[in-house]
Design a protein around this motif. Structure first.
Motif, PDB file in Angstrom:
ATOM      1  N   VAL A  26       0.868  -1.166   0.000  1.00  0.00           N
ATOM      2  CA  VAL A  26       0.000   0.000   0.000  1.00  0.00           C
ATOM      3  C   VAL A  26       0.911   1.223   0.000  1.00  0.00           C
ATOM      4  O   VAL A  26       2.093   1.128   0.286  1.00  0.00           O
ATOM      5  N   VAL A  55     -11.651   0.514   4.027  1.00  0.00           N
ATOM      6  CA  VAL A  55     -10.824  -0.682   3.873  1.00  0.00           C
ATOM      7  C   VAL A  55     -11.681  -1.904   4.212  1.00  0.00           C
ATOM      8  O   VAL A  55     -12.391  -1.912   5.214  1.00  0.00           O
ATOM      9  N   ARG A  78      -1.953  -4.510  -6.963  1.00  0.00           N
ATOM     10  CA  ARG A  78      -3.082  -3.639  -6.649  1.00  0.00           C
ATOM     11  C   ARG A  78      -3.523  -2.889  -7.898  1.00  0.00           C
ATOM     12  O   ARG A  78      -2.773  -2.711  -8.847  1.00  0.00           O
ATOM     13  N   VAL A  88      -9.003   5.033  -4.158  1.00  0.00           N
ATOM     14  CA  VAL A  88      -8.806   3.816  -3.375  1.00  0.00           C
ATOM     15  C   VAL A  88      -7.898   2.841  -4.119  1.00  0.00           C
ATOM     16  O   VAL A  88      -7.876   2.810  -5.347  1.00  0.00           O
ATOM     17  N   ILE A  97     -11.344  -3.109  -1.125  1.00  0.00           N
ATOM     18  CA  ILE A  97     -10.538  -1.913  -0.901  1.00  0.00           C
ATOM     19  C   ILE A  97      -9.479  -2.236   0.148  1.00  0.00           C
ATOM     20  O   ILE A  97      -9.796  -2.755   1.228  1.00  0.00           O
ATOM     21  N   VAL A  98      -8.218  -1.949  -0.190  1.00  0.00           N
ATOM     22  CA  VAL A  98      -7.127  -2.184   0.753  1.00  0.00           C
ATOM     23  C   VAL A  98      -6.557  -0.888   1.307  1.00  0.00           C
ATOM     24  O   VAL A  98      -5.845  -0.895   2.316  1.00  0.00           O
ATOM     25  N   GLN A  99      -6.859   0.234   0.649  1.00  0.00           N
ATOM     26  CA  GLN A  99      -6.412   1.531   1.151  1.00  0.00           C
ATOM     27  C   GLN A  99      -7.276   2.626   0.559  1.00  0.00           C
ATOM     28  O   GLN A  99      -7.576   2.641  -0.627  1.00  0.00           O
TER      29      GLN A  99
END
Length: 102
Positions: A26, A55, A78, A88, A97-99
């Protein structure tokens, strides 16, 4: 004994190398503003989402366009998109969503 230790060390190094290849990243706080500007300059259309943009949220399979993160940001594994005017990062295999880059 020295040969055995050397073989163990070599095996551990190989394991670390393979693990490092699979790491996903990220953005750090220092890169986030620059990446957000990068996305805004491209006029990426924002997807209107009724749910919470956070997230862990899984985005729909259709209607959302996911883009490659340029290599200069050092992010592998990503994609990015814009949801409710928020940039995002997303895991492309799960669409989660990871960040959220605010």
């Amino acid at each position: 004994e020295l040969l055995s230790a050397l073989q163990s060390f070599t095996a551990l190094r190989e394991l670390d190398r393979k693990h490092a290849e699979n790491l996903v990243w990220v953005l750090g706080v220092d890169m986030a503003p620059r990446f957000r500007s990068y996305v805004r300059e491209r006029n990426v259309r924002s997807y209107d989402y009724d749910g919470r943009v956070a997230v862990g949220t899984t985005l729909p399979a259709s209607g959302v366009t996911y883009y490659e993160v340029p290599s200069e940001y050092g992010i592998r594994g990503r994609r990015y998109t814009v949801v409710n005017d928020r940039v995002v990062l997303v895991d492309p295999s799960s669409r989660r969503i990871v960040q959220v880059i605010d």
